[in-house]
Design an enzyme around this catalytic site. Structure first.
Site, short mmCIF file in Angstrom:
data_model
loop_
_atom_site.label_atom_id
_atom_site.label_comp_id
_atom_site.label_asym_id
_atom_site.label_seq_id
_atom_site.Cartn_x
_atom_site.Cartn_y
_atom_site.Cartn_z
N GLU A 73 0.83 -1.20 0.00
CA GLU A 73 0.00 0.00 0.00
C GLU A 73 0.87 1.25 0.00
O GLU A 73 1.97 1.25 0.55
CB GLU A 73 -0.92 0.00 1.24
CG GLU A 73 -1.90 -1.17 1.21
CD GLU A 73 -2.95 -1.10 2.30
OE1 GLU A 73 -4.15 -1.24 1.96
OE2 GLU A 73 -2.62 -0.94 3.49
N CYS A 86 3.69 8.50 0.47
CA CYS A 86 4.24 7.64 1.51
C CYS A 86 4.42 6.26 0.87
O CYS A 86 3.44 5.62 0.47
CB CYS A 86 3.26 7.59 2.68
SG CYS A 86 3.76 6.44 3.98
N CYS A 93 6.35 -6.47 7.35
CA CYS A 93 7.46 -5.98 8.17
C CYS A 93 7.72 -7.00 9.26
O CYS A 93 6.80 -7.64 9.75
CB CYS A 93 7.07 -4.64 8.79
SG CYS A 93 8.40 -3.87 9.75
N CYS A 97 6.55 -4.11 16.04
CA CYS A 97 6.04 -3.07 16.95
C CYS A 97 4.56 -3.37 17.26
O CYS A 97 3.77 -3.60 16.34
CB CYS A 97 6.14 -1.68 16.30
SG CYS A 97 7.83 -1.23 15.85
N CYS A 100 1.48 -1.45 15.49
CA CYS A 100 1.49 -1.22 14.04
C CYS A 100 0.91 -2.39 13.25
O CYS A 100 1.28 -3.55 13.46
CB CYS A 100 2.93 -0.96 13.59
SG CYS A 100 3.07 -0.58 11.84
N GLY A 140 6.98 -1.72 6.06
CA GLY A 140 8.36 -2.19 6.00
C GLY A 140 9.35 -1.31 6.73
O GLY A 140 9.05 -0.18 7.11
N GLU A 141 10.54 -1.85 6.91
CA GLU A 141 11.63 -1.13 7.56
C GLU A 141 12.70 -0.87 6.49
O GLU A 141 13.41 -1.79 6.06
CB GLU A 141 12.18 -2.00 8.71
CG GLU A 141 13.48 -1.54 9.32
CD GLU A 141 13.49 -0.06 9.75
OE1 GLU A 141 12.58 0.38 10.44
OE2 GLU A 141 14.45 0.64 9.35
N SER A 172 12.27 6.77 7.37
CA SER A 172 11.92 6.50 8.76
C SER A 172 12.40 5.11 9.18
O SER A 172 12.23 4.13 8.44
CB SER A 172 10.40 6.59 8.92
OG SER A 172 10.04 6.44 10.26
N SER A 195 11.62 6.37 14.75
CA SER A 195 10.42 6.05 15.53
C SER A 195 10.85 5.73 16.94
O SER A 195 11.38 4.65 17.20
CB SER A 195 9.72 4.83 14.90
OG SER A 195 9.37 5.14 13.58
N LEU A 196 10.64 6.66 17.84
CA LEU A 196 11.15 6.50 19.21
C LEU A 196 10.05 5.93 20.12
O LEU A 196 10.23 4.88 20.73
CB LEU A 196 11.65 7.86 19.71
CG LEU A 196 12.50 7.86 20.97
CD1 LEU A 196 13.72 6.96 20.83
CD2 LEU A 196 12.94 9.28 21.33
N HIS A 197 8.97 6.63 20.25
CA HIS A 197 7.75 6.18 20.94
C HIS A 197 7.87 5.90 22.43
O HIS A 197 6.87 5.54 23.06
CB HIS A 197 7.16 4.93 20.25
CG HIS A 197 6.88 5.11 18.79
ND1 HIS A 197 6.27 6.23 18.28
CD2 HIS A 197 7.13 4.32 17.72
CE1 HIS A 197 6.15 6.12 16.97
NE2 HIS A 197 6.68 4.98 16.60
N ASN A 271 -2.99 5.81 16.12
CA ASN A 271 -4.14 5.28 15.40
C ASN A 271 -4.47 3.91 15.94
O ASN A 271 -3.57 3.10 16.15
CB ASN A 271 -3.83 5.22 13.90
CG ASN A 271 -3.61 6.62 13.35
OD1 ASN A 271 -4.48 7.47 13.43
ND2 ASN A 271 -2.40 6.86 12.83
N CYS A 314 -0.80 6.61 9.76
CA CYS A 314 0.41 5.94 10.27
C CYS A 314 0.06 4.64 10.98
O CYS A 314 -0.80 4.62 11.85
CB CYS A 314 1.13 6.82 11.28
SG CYS A 314 1.58 8.41 10.64
N1 SAH Z 1 9.66 0.82 9.88
C1 SAH Z 1 9.86 2.23 9.79
C2 SAH Z 1 8.95 2.87 8.75
C3 SAH Z 1 7.48 2.89 9.12
S1 SAH Z 1 7.04 4.53 9.32
C4 SAH Z 1 9.68 2.85 11.15
O1 SAH Z 1 9.33 2.15 12.09
O2 SAH Z 1 9.96 4.04 11.31
C5 SAH Z 1 5.49 4.45 10.06
C6 SAH Z 1 5.42 5.32 11.29
O3 SAH Z 1 4.13 5.18 11.89
C7 SAH Z 1 6.44 4.89 12.32
O4 SAH Z 1 6.89 5.98 13.05
C8 SAH Z 1 5.58 4.01 13.20
O5 SAH Z 1 6.14 3.79 14.44
C9 SAH Z 1 4.29 4.81 13.24
N2 SAH Z 1 3.14 4.02 13.66
C10 SAH Z 1 2.99 2.68 13.56
N3 SAH Z 1 1.81 2.31 14.07
C11 SAH Z 1 1.20 3.44 14.48
C12 SAH Z 1 -0.06 3.71 15.07
N4 SAH Z 1 -0.91 2.72 15.33
N5 SAH Z 1 -0.36 4.98 15.35
C13 SAH Z 1 0.50 5.99 15.06
N6 SAH Z 1 1.69 5.80 14.51
C14 SAH Z 1 2.05 4.53 14.22
#
Ligand code: SAH
Length: 326
Positions: A73, A86, A93, A97, A100, A140-141, A172, A195-197, A271, A314
């Site tokens: 997608e 995007c 992937c 996480c 996701c 994907g990463e 990313s 992506s720190l979170h 999300n 996202c």
């Molecule tokens: N694998 C890479 C590229 C994906 S980018 C990465 O992890 O960065 C997609 C972005 O959306 C990442 O920052 C991911 O952590 C974030 N993401 C994934 N699931 C999400 C969610 N449910 N709500 C908000 N952001 C999310």
């Protein structure tokens, strides 16, 4: 094939500038050559299987079919400054996480450089616009598909191809530390998003398995070295998950972690996806978190969610199967 040199240039231009999906469109090639080429070197681009347009904001989500029947997608967003696509870098992937959707069916395979590029061509041809910005934030990463990702960036930036400004590309990563150093050595002018979170190992390891392999202090160190070496500001993504990573303590800890670094924090209201029980932080929590970071001198913005009615936001892109589509 013992062809004259100029044929290579012609074919390259058709593929890289026009983004054609069949040799028959290459009208300056003789028919016999077109037939020969399509037999020997089939074009492995992205075919539009399905297209959805958001009623909320006009965001377009494409489901693309690849040459081997797999699906990916991509999401096209319109901003004041132009169109941003995007793109996905893998079918699924493997990073796991918890919040996701892209990782729920694992990783089937990595995309070829041409398949990443073809997402841009397919969207441009479909809508008749030029994509000016690309974010590698789809499925994907990218750093787990390192060489193909770099080849894609080179192709997208080629001045006799799409001629996209590398500065308008964001890559990313969930934090594949050794690859961050490798990327640094290539001196691309792209924006690195991380992506720190979570602001500490305990919490981050719970929601992002990659943290067990490359803990937060190693990741932050790599980011510091990266930004100092490239003079490029790092963008940290932080999904705000209710009662998980959105407390005042987390905000303070995050501010201390990033203090003095050339960076920017992008807060993403999480999300919600089917498989995970997490909920989005409340607006008031988001505001409070944002103001704590602000007060501590951290650059912070809140990411606007686009295409939420078509699961295009996202973390909502996923590896769909044929039976799901029909
Ligand atoms: N694998 C890479 C590229 C994906 S980018 C990465 O992890 O960065 C997609 C972005 O959306 C990442 O920052 C991911 O952590 C974030 N993401 C994934 N699931 C999400 C969610 N449910 N709500 C908000 N952001 C999310």
């Amino acid at each position: 094939m013992s062809l004259p040199k100029f044929r290579a240039k012609q074919i390259y231009t058709w593929l890289q500038v026009s983004g054609v999906m069949s040799y028959d469109e290459m009208t300056n090639l003789p028919k016999s050559l077109r037939d020969n080429l399509s037999e020997k070197y089939p074009i492995r681009g992205c075919e539009i299987e399905k297209k959805q347009v958001s009623e909320l904001d006009g965001t377009v989500k494409y489901l693309f079919r690849l040459f081997d029947g797999e699906f990916i997608e991509s999401v096209l967003m319109k901003y004041k400054y132009g169109y941003t696509l995007c793109v996905s870098s893998q079918v699924g992937c493997k990073m796991g996480c918890v919040f996701c959707a892209s990782t729920k069916n694992g990783c089937v395979r990595s995309l070829y450089p041409g398949e990443i590029l073809s997402q841009i061509h397919a969207a441009q041809r479909d809508i008749g616009i030029r994509v000016s910005h690309v974010v590698m934030m789809g499925m994907g990463e990218p750093l787990d598909n390192f060489e193909n990702t770099l080849r894609f960036i080179d192709l997208a930036g080629a001045d006799d191809g799409l001629n996209l400004s590398i500065r308008n590309i964001s890559l990313s990563t969930c934090g594949v530390v050794p690859k961050i150093y490798e990327l640094m050595e290539r001196h691309y002018q792209l924006t690195l998003s991380v992506s720190l979170h979570a602001p500490n190992n305990e919490l981050r390891s719970k929601i992002m398995p990659i943290n067990k392999k490359y803990p937060i202090e190693e990741l932050i160190k790599a980011c510091k070295v990266y930004s100092e070496t490239t003079s490029r500001r790092i963008s940290f993504e932080y999904a705000m998950i209710k009662d998980s990573n959105d407390s005042d303590e987390c905000a303070n800890e995050l501010a201390n972690l990033l203090k003095g670094m050339l960076c920017h924090v992008n807060l993403i209201p999480a999300n919600e996806i089917d498989e995970s029980g997490h909920k989005r932080s409340t607006d008031s929590r988001l505001k409070r978190f944002c103001s704590i970071l602000n007060k501590k001198g951290i650059n912070v913005t809140v990411r606007r969610s686009l295409g939420s009615d078509i699961d295009a936001s996202c973390g909502q892109l996923r590896n769909r199967h044929k039976k799901e589509i029909s």
